[in-house]
Motif scaffolding. Structure first.
Motif, PDB file in Angstrom:
ATOM      1  N   ALA A  24       1.223  14.840  -3.891  1.00 42.69           N
ATOM      2  CA  ALA A  24       1.861  14.133  -5.005  1.00 42.69           C
ATOM      3  C   ALA A  24       3.380  14.276  -4.930  1.00 42.69           C
ATOM      4  CB  ALA A  24       1.344  14.667  -6.343  1.00 42.69           C
ATOM      5  N   LYS A  25       3.881  15.452  -4.514  1.00 39.78           N
ATOM      6  CA  LYS A  25       5.321  15.651  -4.376  1.00 39.78           C
ATOM      7  C   LYS A  25       5.896  14.746  -3.288  1.00 39.78           C
ATOM      8  CE  LYS A  25       8.887  19.117  -3.558  1.00 39.78           C
ATOM      9  NZ  LYS A  25       9.176  20.527  -3.268  1.00 39.78           N
ATOM     10  N   GLN A  26       5.199  14.630  -2.169  1.00 39.44           N
ATOM     11  CA  GLN A  26       5.674  13.775  -1.079  1.00 39.44           C
ATOM     12  C   GLN A  26       5.691  12.302  -1.499  1.00 39.44           C
ATOM     13  OE1 GLN A  26       2.899  14.960   1.972  1.00 39.44           O
ATOM     14  NE2 GLN A  26       4.185  16.656   2.650  1.00 39.44           N
ATOM     15  N   TYR A  27       4.648  11.891  -2.213  1.00 41.51           N
ATOM     16  CA  TYR A  27       4.575  10.502  -2.692  1.00 41.51           C
ATOM     17  C   TYR A  27       5.668  10.249  -3.728  1.00 41.51           C
ATOM     18  CZ  TYR A  27       2.091   6.158  -3.966  1.00 41.51           C
ATOM     19  OH  TYR A  27       1.729   4.843  -4.193  1.00 41.51           O
ATOM     20  N   LYS A  43      10.901   8.026  -5.454  1.00 46.67           N
ATOM     21  CA  LYS A  43      12.271   8.310  -5.900  1.00 46.67           C
ATOM     22  C   LYS A  43      13.277   7.626  -4.974  1.00 46.67           C
ATOM     23  CE  LYS A  43      15.592  12.100  -5.915  1.00 46.67           C
ATOM     24  NZ  LYS A  43      16.358  11.741  -4.739  1.00 46.67           N
ATOM     25  N   ASN A  44      13.099   7.780  -3.685  1.00 50.79           N
ATOM     26  CA  ASN A  44      14.011   7.153  -2.718  1.00 50.79           C
ATOM     27  C   ASN A  44      13.984   5.630  -2.829  1.00 50.79           C
ATOM     28  OD1 ASN A  44      14.690   9.688  -1.788  1.00 50.79           O
ATOM     29  ND2 ASN A  44      13.224   9.651  -0.101  1.00 50.79           N
ATOM     30  N   LEU A  46      14.127  14.929  -9.990  1.00 47.20           N
ATOM     31  CA  LEU A  46      12.782  14.916  -9.413  1.00 47.20           C
ATOM     32  C   LEU A  46      12.212  16.282  -9.743  1.00 47.20           C
ATOM     33  CD1 LEU A  46      10.607  13.642  -7.503  1.00 47.20           C
ATOM     34  CD2 LEU A  46      11.748  14.845  -5.644  1.00 47.20           C
ATOM     35  N   GLU A  47      11.120  16.309 -10.506  1.00 53.57           N
ATOM     36  CA  GLU A  47      10.634  17.598 -10.997  1.00 53.57           C
ATOM     37  C   GLU A  47       9.116  17.647 -11.014  1.00 53.57           C
ATOM     38  OE1 GLU A  47      12.193  17.872 -14.950  1.00 53.57           O
ATOM     39  OE2 GLU A  47      11.145  16.087 -15.626  1.00 53.57           O
ATOM     40  N   LEU A  82       8.668   8.196 -14.440  1.00 56.22           N
ATOM     41  CA  LEU A  82       7.553   7.777 -13.595  1.00 56.22           C
ATOM     42  C   LEU A  82       6.927   9.049 -13.029  1.00 56.22           C
ATOM     43  CD1 LEU A  82       7.480   4.821 -11.167  1.00 56.22           C
ATOM     44  CD2 LEU A  82       6.271   6.907 -10.646  1.00 56.22           C
ATOM     45  N   ASN A  83       5.654   9.270 -13.332  1.00 57.81           N
ATOM     46  CA  ASN A  83       4.976  10.501 -12.933  1.00 57.81           C
ATOM     47  C   ASN A  83       3.872  10.220 -11.927  1.00 57.81           C
ATOM     48  OD1 ASN A  83       6.463  12.268 -14.641  1.00 57.81           O
ATOM     49  ND2 ASN A  83       5.340  11.408 -16.364  1.00 57.81           N
TER      50      ASN A  83
END
Length: 196
Positions: free
Chosen positions: A100-103, A108-109, A121-122, A176-177
């Motif tokens: 999920a962090k990578q996605y 974000k980018n 980004l958290e 956006l989560n």
């Protein structure tokens, strides 16, 4: 009756059992010379079992691969976001999920390249497990044109995203989560704004 269709492990197991049963029936058909059709029936069962097993293995590999936005999706999202008013926002991810962090980082980018200011980004924690993407609009009603534009851009690219409204005041007002990957059999439908 056909419960094994809903689990990859059961589908693999049942496919293997069906294939071996087909081999047994094929051998029986070869031994009993008066029932040649029995060997063809067994051969058909073996093939069906191997197809079920192969399908289950394919689904396991497909589910284990990380989510990514392919080039066609990013191009379509960027094109749709050109017309959307830019507001600062946050991107979050389920804190214990590396995928999920990578996605979330990829999203974000993408949003930054579309002109959005991503404040942070958290990672986050949840009390009720959720899956997929969720767009939350704070301090606002459900007619936030920027949030609607983001939702529509992702949906136009074939990415399912839910939109929620939260009456609490937050700055920035849009988040956006990225939650965990949905299970392979969970339908991925988008909900209307403001619905839970």
């Amino acid at each position: 009756m056909f419960r094994f269709w809903f689990s990859n492990e059961k589908l693999t197991d049942q496919g293997l059992k069906l294939a071996w049963f087909g081999v047994l029936v094929t051998c029986s058909g070869l031994i009993v010379t008066d029932l040649k059709w029995l060997s063809w029936l067994g051969l058909g069962g073996t093939v069906a079992g191997l197809i079920l097993r192969h399908r289950a293995e394919h689904l396991k590999k497909l589910y284990s691969s990380p989510r990514i936005l392919v080039t066609e999706q990013t191009d379509k999202i960027l094109q749709s976001l050109q017309q959307v008013a830019k507001q600062p926002m946050t991107v979050g991810y389920f804190g214990q999920d590396l995928e999920a962090k990578q996605y979330a980082t990829q999203i974000k980018n993408l949003l930054e390249s579309a002109g959005f200011a991503i404040i942070r980004l958290e990672g986050f924690m949840v009390f009720s497990l959720s899956h997929g993407l969720e767009l939350t609009v704070f301090s606002s009603c459900s007619d936030n044109s920027t949030a609607i534009g983001i939702r529509d851009a992702f949906q136009a690219a074939g990415v399912s995203i839910r939109m929620e409204t939260n009456p609490n005041k937050m700055n920035p007002a849009i988040s956006l989560n990225v939650h965990g990957k949905p299970p392979p059999n969970e339908p991925q439908t988008a909900r209307a704004p403001g619905k839970t």
